[in-house]
Design a protein around this motif. Structure first.
Motif, PDB file in Angstrom:
ATOM      1  N   LEU A 762      -2.042  16.667 -19.318  1.00 14.43           N
ATOM      2  CA  LEU A 762      -2.925  17.800 -19.588  1.00 14.43           C
ATOM      3  C   LEU A 762      -4.164  17.272 -20.293  1.00 14.43           C
ATOM      4  O   LEU A 762      -4.064  16.597 -21.317  1.00 14.43           O
ATOM      5  N   ASP A 763      -5.327  17.551 -19.684  1.00 18.70           N
ATOM      6  CA  ASP A 763      -6.590  17.140 -20.303  1.00 18.70           C
ATOM      7  C   ASP A 763      -7.422  18.406 -20.474  1.00 18.70           C
ATOM      8  O   ASP A 763      -7.852  19.016 -19.494  1.00 18.70           O
ATOM      9  N   ALA A 764      -7.628  18.849 -21.732  1.00 22.60           N
ATOM     10  CA  ALA A 764      -8.296  20.124 -21.972  1.00 22.60           C
ATOM     11  C   ALA A 764      -9.557  19.923 -22.802  1.00 22.60           C
ATOM     12  O   ALA A 764      -9.489  19.552 -23.966  1.00 22.60           O
ATOM     13  N   GLY A 765     -10.720  20.170 -22.159  1.00 23.68           N
ATOM     14  CA  GLY A 765     -12.004  20.076 -22.870  1.00 23.68           C
ATOM     15  C   GLY A 765     -12.550  21.460 -23.159  1.00 23.68           C
ATOM     16  O   GLY A 765     -11.874  22.469 -22.924  1.00 23.68           O
ATOM     17  N   ASP A 766     -13.802  21.505 -23.648  1.00 27.45           N
ATOM     18  CA  ASP A 766     -14.330  22.819 -24.019  1.00 27.45           C
ATOM     19  C   ASP A 766     -14.851  23.625 -22.828  1.00 27.45           C
ATOM     20  O   ASP A 766     -15.095  24.821 -22.942  1.00 27.45           O
ATOM     21  N   LYS A 767     -15.061  22.964 -21.635  1.00 27.42           N
ATOM     22  CA  LYS A 767     -15.549  23.720 -20.474  1.00 27.42           C
ATOM     23  C   LYS A 767     -14.529  23.820 -19.350  1.00 27.42           C
ATOM     24  O   LYS A 767     -14.550  24.744 -18.541  1.00 27.42           O
ATOM     25  N   SER A 768     -13.648  22.830 -19.232  1.00 26.09           N
ATOM     26  CA  SER A 768     -12.648  22.878 -18.145  1.00 26.09           C
ATOM     27  C   SER A 768     -11.375  22.147 -18.568  1.00 26.09           C
ATOM     28  O   SER A 768     -11.366  21.402 -19.555  1.00 26.09           O
ATOM     29  N   MET A 769     -10.300  22.369 -17.792  1.00 23.64           N
ATOM     30  CA  MET A 769      -9.011  21.724 -18.082  1.00 23.64           C
ATOM     31  C   MET A 769      -8.406  21.207 -16.785  1.00 23.64           C
ATOM     32  O   MET A 769      -8.596  21.794 -15.718  1.00 23.64           O
TER      33      MET A 769
END
Length: 831
Positions: A762-769
């Protein structure tokens, strides 16, 4: 300064306070009482609105309310729970802040045991005990339960030192080189630094320690590290997997035999057991109580019991055996107590006879201390069913000893029996309940317990006021021997001097008499006639002599609270279990005890002996027997579970990894499924990146070793409740959680959710995941692939980005929003 110079005793304290007016909070209907009792505000977890009673009280009460948590950690948990159901009390750090404050409902911390309403002022205090009336446990009980968690011990990295080997699930065996900080663009992160063959380096984020386990197998110095990316590790796993399959099939056969057998369901009156328990003159320690409950439950279950109770020397295993014997006798069955030595049999006989003195229970003994006539009489009465408990050495296993209704066999220190006796015990196991007591289980029994073939209870909490034994290792030195003995004699104590060569024991006596004319020395060893040995031991216990020069005959079970110094000559010749047992002969009262391990004055011990002596001195603290057995697994090479070869072939992949493989294979076979591919990760191990630092900052928890242990304990958490306990513990120990620690906590919460729906990355950033799922094929994928297709169809922000990979265009500027969005998504996928 002495404590009494700083503190007041009970009497002085109450005398000193007598001059002040006392304010007594009465309760109930007394009209003069300053306080009245609260109505019920208990949480009802099964209801749709669990806090209905509390909300009802808050809306109807015409004053201000203070809710008190037991600790700062509990306050945090309670605040989260109350917020979930729409209650947001104002935080309050001390009682004066509540009195001066204006908020109607406040949440603070205070060690108050019960709540109340003050009569003359509109103030109410509610504690956790009213809120969780059905489930509240006093704090010390909770902590004891936490300490008694055995699994945590095995999987902890608390013993890990720099240079120790560890196993990475995907890369194999490397050496731990410490914790390091690095910044990859989202702030400083902490990593575990591992070194592999040819100097290759691997950094593992601290939030992913669930893929790391301690290596225990062959000598850590001699271990060969794997080469990263060479296929070497895959090969080792494949080889082990083949062996595991065969072992699992054999284990399952044994399981099936045990499960198919019908054991005896012991029936007894709970009231009688409690009356018998009252005869125990001490308060049970939490672990002891857990072990007793487990044994009683096993005996009630109707399945044959085969339980190993591992408790350090003098930690009260005998009491567990006494309760089990009581349940068996009350259920109309006979009990056999099997001891490795005559001395131990004699002592157990005394214990059992004393405790059963007030009950209609006949206890007898057969051993060398009894004449042939007495033994024949006991065997005759046993066959007629007139004896309820028979205590003895392996004489009990001979053909002429026939029980008429045997129901329970208690074995003390099973590892002291030979192969033939063990075979006889194996035959017994098929028929009756077995309870084995041991202070240091040998690796094989430990291994079998870990694999769940036998049930396992550990008693790790020492009785109150018991002190750890101070242990010293040195070469033979006359000065040290004289000083140690005289110190003990001066405080009225006795000394064991262990010299394990019967041929030269008289010469040693002369040397010691010359060195210490003050000593009253008596000699005891296994080659003395029975009556002579009995006399020697009795006189020593009665303090007619102050030094017992002996062989290892004292190893098991001699209980003499006056002897608090032991000197072991040529300690390098003994095994770890033996040294631990011998050391445990002293320190059986509240006096400080000492153990001196002497080696040859002219020669250096072998490397193996040196490591054994280092292990025994490192394990000074009470309750270390279990850790010593783990250490023994490492010193000898971990054991082959079913083979008679004690040294074992598990060293290729390490004991922990082998155990996990074996458990997976056995579980699959038990459920009638095909054995999974054991070379692949055995459960979904999720890699999670929330693009924010997730760690315990140095300023928050400065000790590197402590941080590593905490990281690993987080990785071992398998439920939301365990994570909540960890959160409470951290706040109680180190203060409020900083942002990085909160991120670490949320990472582990998401790890549990990811595992449930099969997300491996799981890679979760502030604009997309991005979510990478495990392959969603086969008989039982973690979630139905149709759900993902439905999700994409119903919401355009989701897109497939390759096989089993999903992207989600979702703006989540803060960590809180990111976590909330992911939890909502996982909820949808799981339903």
């Amino acid at each position: 300064m002495a404590p009494k110079e700083i503190f007041l005793g009970d009497e002085e304290f109450f005398t000193a306070t007598h001059v002040y007016p006392a304010l007594r909070l009465g309760s109930g209907n007394n009209k003069d009482a300053l306080a009245t009792a609260l109505p019920s505000v208990e949480v009802n977890r099964k209801a749709d609105e669990p806090l209905a009673a509390l909300k009802g009280f808050l809306s109807g009460f015409k004053g201000r309310v203070l809710l008190l948590a037991e600790s700062a950690g509990r306050r945090e948990t309670m605040a989260e729970y109350l917020a979930e159901y729409g209650l947001n009390p104002a935080p309050c750090n001390e009682f004066s802040a509540f009195i001066e404050g204006e908020a109607d409902f406040m949440l603070g911390v205070g060690p108050v045991s019960g709540g109340f309403i003050l009569q003359d002022s509109p103030l109410a205090v509610i504690t956790e005990n009213e809120l969780y009336a059905a489930t509240a446990r006093p704090r010390h009980k909770r902590e004891a339960a936490r300490r008694a968690n055995l699994e945590g011990w095995l999987r902890d990295l608390s013993e890990l030192k720099i240079g120790d080997p560890v196993v990475h699930e995907n890369h194999g065996i490397g050496r731990y080189q410490g914790l390091v900080h690095m910044d990859y663009g989202s702030g400083s992160e902490e990593f575990l630094h591992l070194e592999y063959a040819e100097g290759a380096t691997l950094y593992v984020p601290v939030a992913q320690l669930h893929v790391i386990s301690r290596y225990s197998g062959v000598d850590p110095e001699a271990i060969e590290l794997h080469r990263l990316g060479s296929g070497q590790w895959e090969k080792a796993k494949k080889k082990a997997a083949e062996q595991v399959r065969d072992t699992a099939a054999e284990l399952l056969h044994l399981y099936a035999q045990r499960a198919a057998r019908k054991g005896h369901t012991f029936e007894f009156k709970q009231h009688d057991l409690e009356a018998f328990a009252d005869g125990f003159g001490f308060e049970e320690t939490p672990d002891q109580q857990t072990a007793i409950n487990a044994v009683v439950e096993d005996m009630r279950s109707g399945k044959p019991m085969d339980r190993l109770v591992c408790g350090d020397v003098g930690f009260g295993k005998t009491e567990v055996a006494l309760r089990a014997a009581f349940v068996a006798v009350a259920g109309g069955k006979q009990v056999a107590v099997l001891c490795p030595t005559t001395l131990l049999a004699e002592q157990h006989y005394q214990n059992f006879a004393d405790r059963f003195a007030d009950w209609p229970v006949k206890v007898a003994e057969i051993s060398r201390f009894r004449s042939a006539k007495e033994q024949d009489e006991a065997i005759k009465l046993l066959g007629e069913g007139k004896i309820d408990v028979l205590v003895g050495t392996h004489r009990l296993l001979q053909k002429d000893v026939q029980f008429s209704r045997l129901g329970l066999v208690i074995i003390d220190e099973e590892h002291r029996f030979g192969v033939r006796q063990k075979e006889a015990l194996k035959a017994l196991r098929a028929e009756v309940d077995i309870l084995t007591l041991t202070a240091t289980p040998i690796p094989r029994t430990l291994g079998m317990s870990l694999e769940g073939l036998r049930d396992f209870s550990v008693i790790a909490t020492p009785p109150q006021k018991r002190l750890a034994i101070k242990t010293f290792v040195s070469k033979w030195s006359k000065g040290q021997i004289r000083e140690a003995c005289l110190r003990e004699f001066k405080r009225g104590g006795q000394v064991y001097f262990l010299h394990n060569e019967v041929d030269t024991i008289e010469n040693m006596k002369e040397r010691l008499e010359e060195l210490m004319p003050e000593a009253r020395i008596v000699v005891g060893h296994g080659q003395l006639p029975e009556r002579e040995l009995e006399r020697v031991m009795r006189e020593f216990t009665q303090q007619k002599h102050n030094m017992l020069l002996c062989s290892t005959i004292i190893e098991t079970g001699i209980d003499n609270p006056h002897a608090n110094t032991i000197i072991i000559n040529r300690a390098d010749k003994f095994g770890l279990a033996q040294l631990h047992q011998l050391r445990g002969r002293v320190g059986r009262s509240h006096h400080q005890a000492y153990a001196y391990l002497l080696t040859d004055e002219h020669a250096k011990p072998t490397a193996q002996a040196q490591r054994r002596l280092e292990a025994i001195t490192a394990m000074e603290e009470l309750g270390s027997g279990f850790f010593l057995a783990m250490h023994d697994l490492e010193i000898r090479g971990a054991s082959e579970v079913l083979g008679d070869n004690q040294s074992g072939e598990i060293h290729e992949i390490g004991f922990a990894m082998y155990t996990n493989m074996l458990n997976a294979a056995v579980k699959a076979l038990k459920e009638g499924k095909a054995v999974p591919d054991l070379t692949q990760p055995l459960s979904v191990t999720s890699e999670i990146n929330l693009r924010v630092p997730a760690l315990l900052p140095d300023a928050y928890c400065p000790d590197v070793h402590e941080r590593l242990t905490l990281y690993k304990r987080f990785a071992n958490c398998d439920s939301e409740d365990e994570l909540r306990d960890m959160q409470e513990e951290l706040i109680d120990r180190f203060g409020e959680l900083p942002q990085q620690a909160l991120s670490l906590l949320e990472t582990h919460r998401l790890r549990l959710l990811c595992r449930r729906v099969g997300v491996s990355k799981l890679d979760a950033g502030d604009k997309s995941m991005t979510l990478q799922f495990v392959p969603l094929v086969g008989d039982s994928p973690p979630i139905d692939p149709i759900k993902i297709i439905q999700l994409i169809q119903s919401d355009r922000s989701f897109k497939l980005a390759g096989q089993d990979k999903l992207t989600w265009q979702k703006a989540t500027p803060t960590l809180k929003e990111r976590v909330a969005a992911l939890k909502e998504l996982f909820k949808k996928l799981a339903n």
